[in-house]
Design a protein around this motif. Structure first.
Motif, mmCIF file in Angstrom:
data_model
loop_
_atom_site.group_PDB
_atom_site.id
_atom_site.type_symbol
_atom_site.label_atom_id
_atom_site.label_comp_id
_atom_site.label_asym_id
_atom_site.label_seq_id
_atom_site.Cartn_x
_atom_site.Cartn_y
_atom_site.Cartn_z
ATOM 1 N N VAL A 49 -44.299 -73.610 -21.695
ATOM 2 C CA VAL A 49 -44.186 -72.467 -20.662
ATOM 3 C C VAL A 49 -43.980 -73.041 -19.065
ATOM 4 O O VAL A 49 -45.184 -74.493 -19.547
ATOM 5 N N GLN A 50 -43.255 -72.951 -19.241
ATOM 6 C CA GLN A 50 -42.842 -73.614 -17.590
ATOM 7 C C GLN A 50 -43.573 -72.747 -16.029
ATOM 8 O O GLN A 50 -42.313 -71.431 -16.023
ATOM 9 N N ALA A 51 -43.537 -72.842 -14.710
ATOM 10 C CA ALA A 51 -43.929 -71.850 -14.001
ATOM 11 C C ALA A 51 -42.063 -72.142 -13.339
ATOM 12 O O ALA A 51 -41.637 -72.436 -13.096
ATOM 13 N N PHE A 52 -42.130 -70.639 -12.315
ATOM 14 C CA PHE A 52 -41.048 -70.978 -11.605
ATOM 15 C C PHE A 52 -41.497 -71.002 -10.456
ATOM 16 O O PHE A 52 -41.261 -70.315 -9.298
ATOM 17 N N ASN A 53 -41.412 -72.386 -9.814
ATOM 18 C CA ASN A 53 -41.864 -73.467 -8.533
ATOM 19 C C ASN A 53 -40.622 -72.451 -7.606
ATOM 20 O O ASN A 53 -41.077 -73.166 -6.409
ATOM 21 N N LEU A 54 -39.808 -73.146 -7.992
ATOM 22 C CA LEU A 54 -38.820 -73.318 -6.901
ATOM 23 C C LEU A 54 -38.196 -72.885 -6.384
ATOM 24 O O LEU A 54 -38.112 -71.461 -6.972
ATOM 25 N N PRO A 55 -37.246 -72.195 -5.077
ATOM 26 C CA PRO A 55 -36.623 -70.713 -5.111
ATOM 27 C C PRO A 55 -35.183 -70.528 -5.936
ATOM 28 O O PRO A 55 -35.237 -71.665 -6.654
ATOM 29 N N ILE A 56 -35.223 -69.362 -5.939
ATOM 30 C CA ILE A 56 -34.424 -68.721 -6.260
ATOM 31 C C ILE A 56 -33.067 -69.247 -6.081
ATOM 32 O O ILE A 56 -32.523 -68.966 -4.771
ATOM 33 N N PRO A 57 -32.002 -69.952 -6.772
ATOM 34 C CA PRO A 57 -30.777 -69.956 -6.062
ATOM 35 C C PRO A 57 -30.058 -69.173 -5.724
ATOM 36 O O PRO A 57 -29.732 -67.315 -6.713
ATOM 37 N N VAL A 58 -28.515 -69.011 -5.132
ATOM 38 C CA VAL A 58 -28.043 -68.371 -4.461
ATOM 39 C C VAL A 58 -26.550 -68.337 -5.545
ATOM 40 O O VAL A 58 -26.061 -69.627 -5.413
ATOM 41 N N LEU A 59 -25.895 -67.322 -5.621
ATOM 42 C CA LEU A 59 -25.004 -68.013 -6.934
ATOM 43 C C LEU A 59 -23.928 -67.326 -6.254
ATOM 44 O O LEU A 59 -23.314 -65.963 -6.209
ATOM 45 N N SER A 60 -22.125 -67.724 -5.622
ATOM 46 C CA SER A 60 -21.173 -66.801 -5.722
ATOM 47 C C SER A 60 -20.139 -67.055 -6.115
ATOM 48 O O SER A 60 -19.807 -68.181 -7.145
ATOM 49 N N ILE A 61 -18.542 -66.470 -5.910
ATOM 50 C CA ILE A 61 -17.850 -66.865 -6.819
ATOM 51 C C ILE A 61 -16.733 -66.449 -5.758
ATOM 52 O O ILE A 61 -16.576 -65.648 -5.070
ATOM 53 N N LEU A 62 -15.623 -67.643 -5.766
ATOM 54 C CA LEU A 62 -15.156 -67.979 -5.500
ATOM 55 C C LEU A 62 -13.414 -67.918 -5.546
ATOM 56 O O LEU A 62 -13.422 -68.782 -6.561
ATOM 57 N N PRO A 63 -12.420 -67.014 -5.167
ATOM 58 C CA PRO A 63 -12.616 -65.933 -3.680
ATOM 59 C C PRO A 63 -12.549 -65.707 -3.712
ATOM 60 O O PRO A 63 -13.051 -64.394 -3.342
ATOM 61 N N GLY A 64 -13.089 -65.041 -4.869
ATOM 62 C CA GLY A 64 -14.005 -63.416 -4.947
ATOM 63 C C GLY A 64 -14.079 -63.340 -6.098
ATOM 64 O O GLY A 64 -14.387 -63.688 -7.522
ATOM 65 N N GLN A 65 -14.222 -61.821 -6.169
ATOM 66 C CA GLN A 65 -15.029 -60.939 -8.267
ATOM 67 C C GLN A 65 -14.066 -61.095 -8.867
ATOM 68 O O GLN A 65 -14.483 -60.773 -9.892
ATOM 69 N N SER A 134 -36.783 -73.128 -10.944
ATOM 70 C CA SER A 134 -36.416 -71.575 -10.494
ATOM 71 C C SER A 134 -35.790 -70.342 -11.418
ATOM 72 O O SER A 134 -35.760 -70.542 -12.562
ATOM 73 N N ALA A 135 -36.472 -69.234 -11.255
ATOM 74 C CA ALA A 135 -35.800 -67.955 -11.369
ATOM 75 C C ALA A 135 -34.709 -68.203 -12.122
ATOM 76 O O ALA A 135 -33.968 -68.929 -11.161
ATOM 77 N N VAL A 136 -34.167 -67.282 -12.719
ATOM 78 C CA VAL A 136 -32.239 -67.246 -12.843
ATOM 79 C C VAL A 136 -31.908 -66.489 -11.458
ATOM 80 O O VAL A 136 -32.549 -65.566 -11.130
ATOM 81 N N SER A 137 -30.682 -66.960 -10.835
ATOM 82 C CA SER A 137 -29.999 -66.735 -10.326
ATOM 83 C C SER A 137 -29.884 -65.138 -10.051
ATOM 84 O O SER A 137 -29.500 -64.279 -11.703
ATOM 85 N N LYS A 138 -29.949 -64.042 -8.908
ATOM 86 C CA LYS A 138 -28.818 -62.562 -9.589
ATOM 87 C C LYS A 138 -27.353 -62.992 -10.546
ATOM 88 O O LYS A 138 -26.815 -63.644 -10.000
ATOM 89 N N THR A 139 -26.879 -61.933 -10.995
ATOM 90 C CA THR A 139 -26.089 -61.655 -11.886
ATOM 91 C C THR A 139 -24.900 -61.426 -11.157
ATOM 92 O O THR A 139 -25.324 -60.663 -11.197
ATOM 93 N N LEU A 140 -23.245 -61.879 -10.977
ATOM 94 C CA LEU A 140 -22.420 -61.538 -10.728
ATOM 95 C C LEU A 140 -21.339 -61.946 -11.549
ATOM 96 O O LEU A 140 -21.007 -62.284 -12.472
ATOM 97 N N ASP A 141 -20.659 -60.435 -11.758
ATOM 98 C CA ASP A 141 -19.600 -60.370 -12.478
ATOM 99 C C ASP A 141 -18.878 -60.570 -11.807
ATOM 100 O O ASP A 141 -17.964 -60.327 -10.988
ATOM 101 N N LEU A 142 -17.408 -61.247 -12.788
ATOM 102 C CA LEU A 142 -16.486 -61.861 -12.234
ATOM 103 C C LEU A 142 -15.028 -61.223 -13.281
ATOM 104 O O LEU A 142 -14.929 -60.746 -14.576
ATOM 105 N N VAL A 143 -13.979 -60.926 -12.924
ATOM 106 C CA VAL A 143 -13.489 -59.785 -12.869
ATOM 107 C C VAL A 143 -11.939 -60.905 -13.192
ATOM 108 O O VAL A 143 -11.205 -60.789 -12.405
ATOM 109 N N VAL A 144 -11.593 -60.878 -14.002
ATOM 110 C CA VAL A 144 -9.451 -61.300 -14.506
ATOM 111 C C VAL A 144 -8.972 -60.406 -14.578
ATOM 112 O O VAL A 144 -8.877 -59.550 -15.040
ATOM 113 N N ARG A 145 -7.678 -59.872 -13.249
ATOM 114 C CA ARG A 145 -6.362 -58.917 -13.883
ATOM 115 C C ARG A 145 -5.840 -59.726 -14.425
ATOM 116 O O ARG A 145 -5.579 -61.257 -14.281
#
Length: 145
Positions: A49-65, A134-145
């Motif tokens: 059992v681990q405590a989430f002591n670190l800041p929550i990371p921010v995930l990005s997608i480049l060039p875009g989602q 850390s806690a898990v970052s916000k989830t981002l969707d990657l869509v491939v066209r």
């Protein structure tokens, strides 16, 4: 320490630890008893059992989602802490996709296949003697066209 069986249905018993803390980190096993006779024993399972002591990371997608098939995609996982590593997760995958050390800046995904949709997140941890998450970052969707 013994935990009581809170849910017994046929040959299945479930044990619960409510409001788990780091003090609940231990090796657990269960035993099937008939009277005072042990009829069967499970394998031992380590629970940490681990405590989430670190800041929550921010995930990005480049060039875009939304990207074209075959595109080169970069997924920066940003957290304000030194001596850190991060994992990249893809929903419905049992294992982590990649491990990011602080020597790298981003997760790279090359030549993404057409028609794929991915739900990505990241989580970071310290690499020193004190192991923190850390806690898990916000989830981002990657869509491939």
């Amino acid at each position: 320490e013994d935990l009581d069986s809170l849910d017994l249905r046929g040959s299945r018993a479930q044990f619960f630890i409510s409001n788990a803390t780091q003090e609940d980190t231990n090796a657990y096993s269960c035993h099937y008893l008939s009277g005072h006779t042990v009829l069967a024993c499970s394998e031992t399972l380590g629970v940490m059992v681990q405590a989430f002591n670190l800041p929550i990371p921010v995930l990005s997608i480049l060039p875009g989602q939304e990207v074209a098939a075959g595109a080169y995609v970069i997924l920066p996982c940003t957290v304000t802490h030194s001596s850190i590593g991060c994992f990249l997760y893809l929903e419905d995958q049992v294992k982590t996709l990649n491990l990011l050390s602080k020597q790298q800046d981003d997760f790279n995904v090359s030549s993404v296949p057409e028609g794929n949709r991915g739900h990505y997140s990241c989580q970071c941890f310290t690499k020193g003697a004190l192991f923190e998450w850390s806690a898990v970052s916000k989830t981002l969707d990657l869509v491939v066209r």
